[in-house]
Motif scaffolding. Structure first.
Motif, PDB file in Angstrom:
ATOM      1  N   TRP A 444       0.841  -1.201   0.000  1.00 38.94           N
ATOM      2  CA  TRP A 444       0.000   0.000   0.000  1.00 38.94           C
ATOM      3  C   TRP A 444       0.876   1.250   0.000  1.00 38.94           C
ATOM      4  N   LEU A 445       0.222   2.379  -0.207  1.00 40.19           N
ATOM      5  CA  LEU A 445       0.854   3.693  -0.112  1.00 40.19           C
ATOM      6  C   LEU A 445       0.196   4.485   0.997  1.00 40.19           C
ATOM      7  N   LEU A 446       0.999   5.247   1.715  1.00 43.97           N
ATOM      8  CA  LEU A 446       0.492   6.122   2.771  1.00 43.97           C
ATOM      9  C   LEU A 446       0.525   7.574   2.304  1.00 43.97           C
ATOM     10  N   GLY A 447      -0.423   8.368   2.872  1.00 49.11           N
ATOM     11  CA  GLY A 447      -0.454   9.783   2.508  1.00 49.11           C
ATOM     12  C   GLY A 447      -0.687   9.929   1.016  1.00 49.11           C
ATOM     13  N   ASN A 448      -0.151  10.963   0.455  1.00 51.66           N
ATOM     14  CA  ASN A 448      -0.220  11.161  -0.987  1.00 51.66           C
ATOM     15  C   ASN A 448       0.976  10.483  -1.658  1.00 51.66           C
ATOM     16  N   GLY A 449       1.067   9.176  -1.395  1.00 51.07           N
ATOM     17  CA  GLY A 449       2.184   8.416  -1.946  1.00 51.07           C
ATOM     18  C   GLY A 449       3.504   8.758  -1.287  1.00 51.07           C
ATOM     19  N   ALA A 450       3.446   9.275  -0.045  1.00 52.41           N
ATOM     20  CA  ALA A 450       4.675   9.679   0.639  1.00 52.41           C
ATOM     21  C   ALA A 450       5.515   8.476   1.050  1.00 52.41           C
ATOM     22  N   VAL A 451       4.850   7.352   1.344  1.00 52.16           N
ATOM     23  CA  VAL A 451       5.552   6.150   1.806  1.00 52.16           C
ATOM     24  C   VAL A 451       4.920   4.931   1.134  1.00 52.16           C
ATOM     25  N   GLY A 484       1.399  16.592  11.605  1.00 54.08           N
ATOM     26  CA  GLY A 484       0.918  17.743  10.845  1.00 54.08           C
ATOM     27  C   GLY A 484       0.932  17.559   9.338  1.00 54.08           C
ATOM     28  N   ALA A 485       1.403  16.420   8.868  1.00 56.41           N
ATOM     29  CA  ALA A 485       1.410  16.191   7.413  1.00 56.41           C
ATOM     30  C   ALA A 485      -0.026  16.114   6.925  1.00 56.41           C
ATOM     31  N   SER A 486      -0.364  16.973   6.012  1.00 54.08           N
ATOM     32  CA  SER A 486      -1.745  17.035   5.520  1.00 54.08           C
ATOM     33  C   SER A 486      -1.973  15.997   4.432  1.00 54.08           C
ATOM     34  N   LEU A 487      -3.215  15.567   4.325  1.00 52.29           N
ATOM     35  CA  LEU A 487      -3.606  14.620   3.303  1.00 52.29           C
ATOM     36  C   LEU A 487      -4.468  15.344   2.283  1.00 52.29           C
ATOM     37  N   GLU A 488      -3.991  15.418   1.066  1.00 47.85           N
ATOM     38  CA  GLU A 488      -4.722  16.119   0.012  1.00 47.85           C
ATOM     39  C   GLU A 488      -5.638  15.147  -0.720  1.00 47.85           C
ATOM     40  N   THR A 489      -6.902  15.483  -0.781  1.00 46.79           N
ATOM     41  CA  THR A 489      -7.865  14.696  -1.554  1.00 46.79           C
ATOM     42  C   THR A 489      -8.536  15.602  -2.568  1.00 46.79           C
ATOM     43  N   ASP A 497     -15.872  11.986 -11.496  1.00 44.85           N
ATOM     44  CA  ASP A 497     -14.652  11.402 -10.942  1.00 44.85           C
ATOM     45  C   ASP A 497     -14.797  11.331  -9.429  1.00 44.85           C
ATOM     46  N   ALA A 498     -14.781  10.141  -8.868  1.00 44.15           N
ATOM     47  CA  ALA A 498     -14.928   9.988  -7.421  1.00 44.15           C
ATOM     48  C   ALA A 498     -13.731  10.591  -6.694  1.00 44.15           C
ATOM     49  N   GLU A 499     -13.862  10.725  -5.373  1.00 45.57           N
ATOM     50  CA  GLU A 499     -12.774  11.278  -4.563  1.00 45.57           C
ATOM     51  C   GLU A 499     -11.537  10.384  -4.665  1.00 45.57           C
ATOM     52  N   TYR A 500     -10.389  11.014  -4.795  1.00 48.90           N
ATOM     53  CA  TYR A 500      -9.152  10.246  -4.925  1.00 48.90           C
ATOM     54  C   TYR A 500      -7.998  11.027  -4.318  1.00 48.90           C
TER      55      TYR A 500
END
Length: 562
Positions: A444-451, A484-489, A497-500
């Motif tokens: 899997w990927l975490l965050g916006n592909g951060a990890v 504090g790392a924000s998650l952008e959706t 286009d569904a939420e991604y």
């Protein structure tokens, strides 16, 4: 840039002038310099062209066509234009910042190579370069490694533009030939081949006609370099009701093939039926000689395709793998698994996904426009089979939990859905079915592909997927995201286009590669660190150490391995 090129050209000109070379034009009408190699002894006239002043391509050095060469083959001369192979491709990095010194370095090296070649000191190099001297035409060889015995030379349509290619197979079947082609041609098809092996490298005969162009010249060469092969071509021609015969030689320095066809005037019942045993002698006695075809063999068998890049490591041939999720991670992972041999031999690769490919997927998916509106699993299977048709790959649309799949027959199940709820459901099923179920690999990927992260589960004393975060709302055991790392959706409902979560395709490929590495280690019997993490955005995530975490008693799925 123009000034640098002009300055480089001037330095090259000055260096060659000092060596006694003059500006001229070569046989092709291009600018060149002419002069002598070994001016005090051999005095070999050559021309030198420096077309690439970046020196990515080596300067071309050719012997003058009127220079009387020795009455013997000379190594390191390529083709009819007498080009000198003074450096192997990529073997030396030339200094682009010293153009004058670099061209003199090339001249000195060419002089050393040619001096040794003409005096016979480097005849042993013929074996290493034999492919260059033998042919520039190729035949694909789909035979088991080390196979010797009868085979067939067939035509296979590998390239949609260039037509058919030559192919050697042992049983009349090859993954390179479609079932439709087999039906149309019938089996066995093609011309007879005998595959033989020799213990020593085949090499050029320094004296005599080279390369052999007739049956008589072939046998003269074979008597000098590989006597055991003399007569093998004739044996095929005598024993088979065919119009051509081929020998494929397995040697330590490569695969080499030669073929001879019955000339038109001998294609009569008198020779083909009544005097078949005398046919080779009649062909060899012809004044003009019977033309000989020569080919370089290129391995195309499964062991070579999937083992070449792994060296001593085992590949995924014979492994039965179920991949759940063919989205942004799973699509690329499916391709990597296939290229590592998943689906080859006695194995198979099953792909499952309920979704269809949409335009929104195209920016970070394996598949492109031709597969829009298609189920991702079925489309991925079709795409991979087009690239590697020897594999056993099937795509299944729908939810993996409701598919009637032989779960207990798989060697490995990979979850690349990236959907936490589904991943936990798959993990629960695997834990409850131990030891009947195979190990599961989640990625899997975490965050916006951060990890990118993955874990291999299945051992009762080691962590299952839920052990990494026993409480749904609680903290993970291995913290990766920075505070504090924000998650952008993004939600483009107006566009359907569904939420991604936005992130570049590079993150998907990195996650797929991380999982593929763990799958390869598993196949080699030493998974090493079962939990692996790769930080792709250091601004949003920490570096997480790899390891093999143990199960925890607080885990509601496995209860500490119980």
């Amino acid at each position: 840039m123009a000034d640098r090129k002009a300055a480089s050209r001037l330095l090259i000109h000055d260096a060659l002038k000092q060596r006694g070379f003059e500006r001229a034009f070569d046989a092709e009408g291009g600018p060149a310099y002419v002069g002598l190699l070994d001016p005090s002894v051999l005095k070999i006239p050559i021309s030198m062209r420096v077309d690439d002043i970046d020196f990515v391509e080596y300067p071309q050095i050719r012997i003058d066509p009127d220079y009387p060469m020795p009455a013997r083959a000379v190594p390191h001369l390529l083709g009819l234009d007498r080009s000198i192979c003074y450096y192997g491709k990529g073997s030396v990095v030339l200094d682009r910042y010293d153009p004058g010194g670099t061209v003199l370095q090339c001249l000195d090296q060419a002089e050393r190579v040619l001096r040794d070649a003409i005096r016979g000191r480097s005849d042993a190099d013929f074996a290493e370069e034999f492919q260059v001297y033998w042919s520039n035409t190729f035949v694909y060889v789909d035979l088991p490694d080390g196979y010797v015995g009868p085979a067939r030379l067939q035509a296979a349509a590998l390239d949609r533009k260039d037509g058919s290619s030559a192919l050697v197979v042992s049983s009349g079947r090859s993954w390179l030939v479609s079932d439709l082609e087999r039906v149309q041609r019938g089996e066995p098809s093609g011309d007879p081949v005998i595959v033989v092996s020799v213990p020593d490298p085949v090499t050029v005969a320094a004296s005599g006609s080279w390369p052999p162009k007739t049956l008589a010249e072939l046998n003269l060469w074979l008597r000098r370099t590989a006597p055991a092969l003399v007569g093998r071509l004739e044996d095929v021609l005598r024993s088979k009701d065919c119009l051509s015969a081929t020998v494929l030689v397995r040697a330590p320095n490569g695969l080499f093939c030669y073929r001879i066809s019955v000339p038109q005037h001998l294609r009569k019942p008198e020779f083909l039926k009544n005097r078949r045993s005398r046919l080779p002698e009649a062909m060899e006695r012809q004044a003009s000689g019977t033309p000989l075809d020569r080919f370089i063999g290129v391995r195309a068998d499964a062991d070579y395709l999937f083992g070449r890049n792994l060296g001593s490591m085992r590949n995924l041939v014979d492994k039965r793998i179920l991949l759940i999720g063919c989205g942004t991670i799973g699509g690329f992972l499916a391709q990597q698994l296939a290229q590592c041999g998943a689906g080859a031999g006695q194995g198979y690769l099953s792909l499952v996904d309920p979704d269809v490919l949409t335009t929104g997927n195209l920016g970070r998916h394996l598949l492109g426009v031709p597969y829009l509106g298609r189920n991702k699993a079925e489309a991925c299977a079709e795409f991979l089979l087009e690239q590697l048709p020897l594999l056993a790959i099937e795509g299944y649309p729908g939810d993996a939990r409701t598919q009637k799949l032989p779960w207990d027959r798989y060697d490995l199940v990979i979850d690349a859905t990236g959907e936490e709820a589904l991943s936990l459901a798959l993990n629960e099923r695997a834990v409850r079915s131990r030891p009947a179920f195979p190990p599961h690999l989640h990625v899997w990927l975490l965050g916006n592909g951060a990890v990118a992260q993955c874990i291999l589960t299945g051992e009762s004393e080691r962590a299952c997927l839920k052990c990494l975060k026993p409480e749904l709302a609680g903290p993970p055991r291995h913290r990766a995201m920075r505070p504090g790392a924000s998650l952008e959706t993004i939600s483009n409902l107006g566009c359907g286009d569904a939420e991604y979560l936005p992130f570049p395709v590079s993150r998907s490929v990195a996650a797929a590669s991380l999982a593929c590495e763990l799958a390869i280690d598993w196949a080699n019997g030493n998974p090493g660190n079962r939990f692996r993490s790769l930080t792709l955005d250091g601004r949003r995530a920490f570096q997480v150490q790899d390891g093999s975490p143990t199960s925890v008693h607080a885990c509601p799925a496995c209860g500490g391995g119980a």
